[in-house]
Design a protein around this motif. Sequence first.
Motif, PDB file in Angstrom:
ATOM      1  N   GLU A   1      -6.461 -16.807   9.973  1.00 55.05           N
ATOM      2  CA  GLU A   1      -5.248 -16.453  10.709  1.00 55.05           C
ATOM      3  C   GLU A   1      -5.469 -16.780  12.175  1.00 55.05           C
ATOM      4  N   GLN A   2      -4.531 -17.509  12.722  1.00 52.94           N
ATOM      5  CA  GLN A   2      -4.671 -18.068  14.056  1.00 52.94           C
ATOM      6  C   GLN A   2      -5.990 -18.832  14.127  1.00 52.94           C
ATOM      7  N   GLY A   3      -6.878 -18.486  15.039  1.00 55.75           N
ATOM      8  CA  GLY A   3      -8.131 -19.223  15.160  1.00 55.75           C
ATOM      9  C   GLY A   3      -9.289 -18.587  14.433  1.00 55.75           C
ATOM     10  N   ALA A   4      -9.030 -17.599  13.567  1.00 58.95           N
ATOM     11  CA  ALA A   4     -10.105 -16.860  12.908  1.00 58.95           C
ATOM     12  C   ALA A   4     -10.284 -17.312  11.462  1.00 58.95           C
ATOM     13  N   ILE A   5     -11.537 -17.335  11.018  1.00 59.63           N
ATOM     14  CA  ILE A   5     -11.866 -17.655   9.634  1.00 59.63           C
ATOM     15  C   ILE A   5     -12.882 -16.635   9.129  1.00 59.63           C
ATOM     16  N   SER A   6     -12.666 -16.167   7.902  1.00 54.04           N
ATOM     17  CA  SER A   6     -13.658 -15.304   7.263  1.00 54.04           C
ATOM     18  C   SER A   6     -13.695 -15.595   5.773  1.00 54.04           C
ATOM     19  N   SER A   7     -14.900 -15.803   5.268  1.00 57.24           N
ATOM     20  CA  SER A   7     -15.113 -15.990   3.835  1.00 57.24           C
ATOM     21  C   SER A   7     -15.793 -14.771   3.222  1.00 57.24           C
ATOM     22  N   HIS A   8     -15.722 -13.648   3.932  1.00 60.55           N
ATOM     23  CA  HIS A   8     -16.289 -12.405   3.421  1.00 60.55           C
ATOM     24  C   HIS A   8     -15.357 -11.838   2.351  1.00 60.55           C
ATOM     25  N   PRO A   9     -15.837 -11.523   1.152  1.00 57.70           N
ATOM     26  CA  PRO A   9     -14.946 -10.973   0.123  1.00 57.70           C
ATOM     27  C   PRO A   9     -14.366  -9.632   0.549  1.00 57.70           C
ATOM     28  N   LYS A  10     -13.118  -9.396   0.129  1.00 57.42           N
ATOM     29  CA  LYS A  10     -12.392  -8.206   0.565  1.00 57.42           C
ATOM     30  C   LYS A  10     -11.608  -7.627  -0.603  1.00 57.42           C
ATOM     31  N   LEU A  11     -11.629  -6.323  -0.737  1.00 53.27           N
ATOM     32  CA  LEU A  11     -10.830  -5.646  -1.754  1.00 53.27           C
ATOM     33  C   LEU A  11      -9.406  -5.484  -1.240  1.00 53.27           C
ATOM     34  N   LEU A  12      -8.439  -5.970  -2.023  1.00 55.21           N
ATOM     35  CA  LEU A  12      -7.030  -5.842  -1.648  1.00 55.21           C
ATOM     36  C   LEU A  12      -6.344  -4.693  -2.355  1.00 55.21           C
ATOM     37  N   SER A  13      -6.668  -4.494  -3.624  1.00 52.55           N
ATOM     38  CA  SER A  13      -6.035  -3.416  -4.375  1.00 52.55           C
ATOM     39  C   SER A  13      -6.891  -3.057  -5.577  1.00 52.55           C
ATOM     40  N   SER A  14      -7.107  -1.763  -5.770  1.00 52.64           N
ATOM     41  CA  SER A  14      -7.832  -1.285  -6.947  1.00 52.64           C
ATOM     42  C   SER A  14      -7.059  -0.119  -7.542  1.00 52.64           C
ATOM     43  N   PRO A  15      -6.525  -0.307  -8.754  1.00 54.59           N
ATOM     44  CA  PRO A  15      -6.625  -1.487  -9.611  1.00 54.59           C
ATOM     45  C   PRO A  15      -5.598  -2.554  -9.241  1.00 54.59           C
ATOM     46  N   GLU A  16      -5.665  -3.697  -9.929  1.00 57.68           N
ATOM     47  CA  GLU A  16      -4.672  -4.755  -9.804  1.00 57.68           C
ATOM     48  C   GLU A  16      -3.281  -4.165 -10.062  1.00 57.68           C
TER      49      GLU A  16
ATOM     50  N   GLY B   1     -10.419  -1.756 -14.833  1.00 55.93           N
ATOM     51  CA  GLY B   1     -11.438  -2.800 -14.722  1.00 55.93           C
ATOM     52  C   GLY B   1     -10.938  -4.115 -14.181  1.00 55.93           C
ATOM     53  N   VAL B   2      -9.786  -4.121 -13.501  1.00 53.02           N
ATOM     54  CA  VAL B   2      -9.239  -5.321 -12.866  1.00 53.02           C
ATOM     55  C   VAL B   2      -8.827  -4.961 -11.446  1.00 53.02           C
ATOM     56  N   ASP B   3      -9.442  -5.597 -10.458  1.00 55.70           N
ATOM     57  CA  ASP B   3      -9.081  -5.385  -9.057  1.00 55.70           C
ATOM     58  C   ASP B   3      -8.564  -6.681  -8.454  1.00 55.70           C
ATOM     59  N   ARG B   4      -7.701  -6.557  -7.449  1.00 52.23           N
ATOM     60  CA  ARG B   4      -7.262  -7.731  -6.700  1.00 52.23           C
ATOM     61  C   ARG B   4      -8.149  -7.889  -5.466  1.00 52.23           C
ATOM     62  N   ILE B   5      -8.643  -9.095  -5.265  1.00 49.60           N
ATOM     63  CA  ILE B   5      -9.591  -9.355  -4.194  1.00 49.60           C
ATOM     64  C   ILE B   5      -9.155 -10.574  -3.375  1.00 49.60           C
TER      65      ILE B   5
ATOM     66  N   GLY C   1      -3.286 -17.726   6.113  1.00 52.30           N
ATOM     67  CA  GLY C   1      -3.361 -18.029   4.693  1.00 52.30           C
ATOM     68  C   GLY C   1      -4.625 -17.430   4.119  1.00 52.30           C
ATOM     69  N   SER C   2      -4.674 -17.344   2.815  1.00 54.21           N
ATOM     70  CA  SER C   2      -5.842 -16.726   2.182  1.00 54.21           C
ATOM     71  C   SER C   2      -6.003 -17.238   0.762  1.00 54.21           C
ATOM     72  N   VAL C   3      -7.104 -16.876   0.168  1.00 57.17           N
ATOM     73  CA  VAL C   3      -7.396 -17.152  -1.233  1.00 57.17           C
ATOM     74  C   VAL C   3      -7.650 -15.805  -1.895  1.00 57.17           C
ATOM     75  N   ALA C   4      -6.889 -15.493  -2.923  1.00 52.81           N
ATOM     76  CA  ALA C   4      -6.972 -14.168  -3.536  1.00 52.81           C
ATOM     77  C   ALA C   4      -6.767 -14.269  -5.033  1.00 52.81           C
ATOM     78  N   GLY C   5      -7.099 -13.197  -5.722  1.00 55.27           N
ATOM     79  CA  GLY C   5      -6.953 -13.167  -7.173  1.00 55.27           C
ATOM     80  C   GLY C   5      -7.562 -11.905  -7.734  1.00 55.27           C
ATOM     81  N   GLN C   6      -8.307 -12.040  -8.817  1.00 56.28           N
ATOM     82  CA  GLN C   6      -8.811 -10.876  -9.545  1.00 56.28           C
ATOM     83  C   GLN C   6     -10.314 -10.943  -9.790  1.00 56.28           C
ATOM     84  N   ALA C   7     -10.912  -9.769  -9.813  1.00 56.26           N
ATOM     85  CA  ALA C   7     -12.274  -9.581 -10.313  1.00 56.26           C
ATOM     86  C   ALA C   7     -12.196  -8.676 -11.533  1.00 56.26           C
ATOM     87  N   LEU C   8     -12.872  -9.067 -12.602  1.00 55.24           N
ATOM     88  CA  LEU C   8     -12.938  -8.263 -13.818  1.00 55.24           C
ATOM     89  C   LEU C   8     -14.304  -7.613 -13.912  1.00 55.24           C
ATOM     90  N   TYR C   9     -14.325  -6.344 -14.343  1.00 52.43           N
ATOM     91  CA  TYR C   9     -15.597  -5.642 -14.445  1.00 52.43           C
ATOM     92  C   TYR C   9     -15.503  -4.534 -15.489  1.00 52.43           C
TER      93      TYR C   9
END
Length: 716
Positions: A192-207, A182-186, A162-170
Amino acid sequence: MIRARLRSLLPVLAVCACQSNDGSTSEGGTDSNGPTGTASETAGEPTAGTVDPPPTGGTGDTDDTDDTGEPPTGPYARCGAGIVDSASGEIDAARYKEVAGDWSKEAVSCRLGPTWAELHGDAGNDAPEVWGPAGQTCGGGYLTDGIPVQAGVCPEGGGCYGSVAGQALYVPTAGPGAANPGVDRIQTHAWEQGAISSHPKLLSSPEPFVTRPEYDAAALGQPIAIARSERNWTNDGVAIFANGAVGTGGTATSGSIGAYYQFPPHLEPSAITITSNNEFVLVTLWNTEEIRGELAVLSVRAPTPNAHSWWYHGLFNAGGVRELKFLGTIPLPFATPTSIAAVTTHGWTNPNDAGGKSMHSLSFTGPHKDTMVDTCYTSTEQMVDPANSQPISAFAAGGGLQHLIARKGYAVVASQWEDKVAFVDLAPLLDYFHSMYFGSEASCGETLSQFVWDKAQPGDQVLPQAPADVWPYTFDVAPESARPTVAAVFDVTAPRAVRVGVDKAQAIYGPTNGVDVWKAYAAGDDGVLHVFTPGRLMASWFEVGKGEQATGEPALVATGQICQHPTTMVMHRSLEADHPTFLDVVPEKVDDKTQEVRGSNDGVIVVCRGARALQHVVAWKDKVEVYEEIRDSRMNDPVAVWYSDRADVRTVAEFAGQKLLSYRFGRVKIEDWQEGGCGPQGAEYGPGEDGMGDHEFAGELALPGFPFHVSVANVN
C-alpha cells in the motif's frame, strides 16, 4: 514398515449397476442427488481389456490387517496400510471404510507422510537460520496494520494498494467444530502506497464463508483440502470436508457469498482440484458401498468480480463462485484415489487475449433488442449494445475468439495405496459444453435456464442444487459422450503427489525455441519423480493453429531422484528468481537463440517433511534435477507450500509447529499506477541483507491448530 501394494495393472472398470440414494440401482446414470457409475475404457502401458474391478474381501468384521496377517505398522499404518493385499490386489472392505472416514489429527498427519522423528529419531535441526528483515512498525496503514513493513516507506492511508489472501487449513487443537472449523482467512503479501510486507497475517478466524448457516460449521468435520488454479485468478478457494461437503472460502474482492454441495454419506472425498480457467471442480471419492474410486465433476458458475469474470456455467471465470452444480461421477481404475491435479487450455487472462475487450464486452447472451427476451446472439441486429456483445459464432470453431474457450484438458489422479497414476481426458466434457453454448442458437438457448434458476432464488443465500434438467445438465440427462474418460494408467510406486504443467509460455507467446513437451508430474514415496507427457490430451490454441499439437498417447518421458517421502508438490512458476543452476539441465541457448523455461510447465517445488526442506526441481527433455534446496532452523515439520501471485513469496505450513512460515524469493516492486502518487515509482527491493540474496525469511503466523494446506490468490 508394512505397506500393502497392488502391483498388477488395474484393469478397466466394466459397466456396473450402482446404488442410488433411494436404494435402487441403475446402469451408467447419475441423478441430481447422487452419482452412479458408467463404463469407461482405460488405456495404459500396456492397454488393459474390460474386466471386473479390483476384488473386495472381508465381511465387515475383519481385523485391520494386511497380507501378513499382522496389524498395519509404520508411518502409514493409520491411513492406508492394510487396505490392499499386495499379492492378490484384493481390497479389505472393512479397512477401506475405516480409512476413508478417518480425518483425525493422527490420520491427517499419517496422510502427510513420515515425520523427521519417525525417519531420523530425535536429532535436532542443524539447518542455519535464514535471515529475515525486522521491518518497521507503521501507523496509517490497513493491509500492513499489525505486521512489519519490510520494504519501502510507511503508508499514510489511501492510494495504491493490493494484497494476496486466501485460506489456511488446519486440524484445530481441540478438534473441528462450530467454534473452530479449521479454516482461517489469511494474507501472505501486501503493498500500500510505498510499503511492502510479505509477513503472513491473520484476517479472520474462522473463514467467514464457513460460518454461514448453509455450511453448518458444527457438522462439516475436518477440512481435507482446498483448490485454486495454478494459472488463472481463483478468488474463492473450493474446499472439501470430512462430512462430504464441498464449499468455497472467499476473499475481499471475490464479490460472492459462498457456494456449497453435499455428497451422500457413502461417497467420501479424498482430494480436490479445479481446472485452469475455473470451469470445473473435480473431487476424488472413495465409494464405501461399492468399494471403488470415483471422480466427481462439479460445474462452476462464478459471475464476480464483475470486471474480470464471465457469468456462464463451465466457462472461464475469475473465481467469485456463485454456484457449484454437481454433474455426476465417472469410475476410476482403482479404489483408493489419494491426489489429483488438472489443467485446461489457455483462456482469457487480460484484454489483449480478446482484441482489447473486457469480459463484459464478450457477452453472447442478453435481452433481444426488439423483444427484450433473453436470447443467444447470432447477429448484431439482435443486440441492445453491439459494442459489448458478441455473436456465438465468434467463439465457435473458426471464430476470432475461439481460443478463449478451452477444448483440451486432462486430470491426473493417483492412488498411493495401489501404485497407480491415471490420466483422465476432459475433452469430451469441454467439447459438450462448447457445442451447447456455441453449436447453434437452439442449443445455446437451452443454457439460459441457468439464469432463470438463479433469478428465482434469494440473492443473499447460497444456492441449492438446481434440478437435473436445468443447465448444465447432469450426466444422466446429458449424452453419454459428455463424460470424461480414463485415457491411460501407469504403474508408479506409491505416488504421493501429482501436478500438471499449466502453461507452455513459449508455445503460447512467442517462437518455439527449443520448447519441451507439456508435462505432468507424479512424486513417489520412494523419492522418484516421474515426468509424463499428456500427448494428445493437451495443447495450446497456438499449437493447434500451427499444427504443432501432440498426437500421441500419454507417456513417461523422464524420472529423477528427489527427497524420499515427498508430502506436497506445486508448480514452480518462477524459475528465474532462483539459482540459475537449472541451466545445468536446460541449455541457455538453442541454435544461438536464447531459450526460456517456465516453472509453470518445467519445474516443481517439492515439500520434504522428513528432510525438513523445500526442493526446487527442473525437468527438461529426459532429465530431472534438484537444483536448489532450502532449509531453515525454523522449518521443523513442513508439509505444504503455496505461492503469492503478486510476488515470489512461498508460504509453508508447519504442522507440528502450528504455524505458517513465509519466504520471499526474487525482487519485489512497488506497484504504483498513479502519476506522482503512492510511493517510490517503480522501486524494487531484493531479498537478503544486501538485497542481493536468493531468498529471505518473511515472517511467521501462529494458528490454533496443526496446518497442512495453504491456498491464496491475488486480491485488489
